[in-house]
Design an enzyme around this catalytic site. Structure first.
Site, PDB file in Angstrom:
ATOM      1  N   ASP A 139      -2.762  -1.684  -5.010  1.00 41.29           N
ATOM      2  CA  ASP A 139      -3.158  -0.496  -4.253  1.00 41.29           C
ATOM      3  C   ASP A 139      -4.031   0.401  -5.130  1.00 41.29           C
ATOM      4  OD1 ASP A 139      -3.405   1.779  -2.712  1.00 41.29           O
ATOM      5  OD2 ASP A 139      -1.264   2.208  -2.615  1.00 41.29           O
ATOM      6  N   ASN A 162       0.829  -1.201   0.000  1.00 44.61           N
ATOM      7  CA  ASN A 162       0.000   0.000   0.000  1.00 44.61           C
ATOM      8  C   ASN A 162       0.863   1.250   0.000  1.00 44.61           C
ATOM      9  OD1 ASN A 162      -2.502  -1.356   0.011  1.00 44.61           O
ATOM     10  ND2 ASN A 162      -2.317  -1.714   2.202  1.00 44.61           N
ATOM     11  N   CYS A 163       0.266   2.343  -0.417  1.00 47.66           N
ATOM     12  CA  CYS A 163       0.902   3.650  -0.492  1.00 47.66           C
ATOM     13  C   CYS A 163       1.640   3.936   0.820  1.00 47.66           C
ATOM     14  CB  CYS A 163      -0.174   4.700  -0.737  1.00 47.66           C
ATOM     15  SG  CYS A 163       0.445   6.371  -0.876  1.00 47.66           S
ATOM     16  N   PRO A 164       2.885   4.398   0.767  1.00 50.66           N
ATOM     17  CA  PRO A 164       3.654   4.828  -0.399  1.00 50.66           C
ATOM     18  C   PRO A 164       4.625   3.777  -0.924  1.00 50.66           C
ATOM     19  CG  PRO A 164       4.772   5.597   1.558  1.00 50.66           C
ATOM     20  CD  PRO A 164       3.553   4.804   2.020  1.00 50.66           C
TER      21      PRO A 164
END
Length: 82
Positions: free
Chosen positions: A43, A16-18
């Site tokens: 994501d 997931n981000c980042p």
């Protein structure tokens, strides 16, 4: 013209981000300008983050493709920045 089959695939699924952008940045930094890399992500924010990363970093986003569980992005490594 580049042969699309020569582009490596970097599996960033499940991150997931980042993390997808951070890992893509590191991987692309070690590649030659003009090289291409498929980024595979799950994501949902990657459809915003990867194009923005490419624009900010001087890489070219060649293609975006939807997959059943996410997206694939074909990125061409930009020129080295001083």
């Amino acid at each position: 013209m580049h042969d699309l089959k020569q582009a490596a695939v970097y599996d960033l699924k499940g991150l997931n981000c980042p993390l997808p952008v951070l890992k893509a940045k590191k991987r692309l930094a070690g590649m030659q300008p003009g090289s291409r890399l498929w980024l595979e992500t799950t994501d949902p924010l990657a459809v915003i983050d990867i194009p923005a990363f490419c624009a900010d970093s001087g890489h070219q986003l060649i293609e975006i493709a939807a997959m059943p569980d996410g997206h694939r992005f074909l990125v061409e490594r930009g020129e080295q920045r001083p």
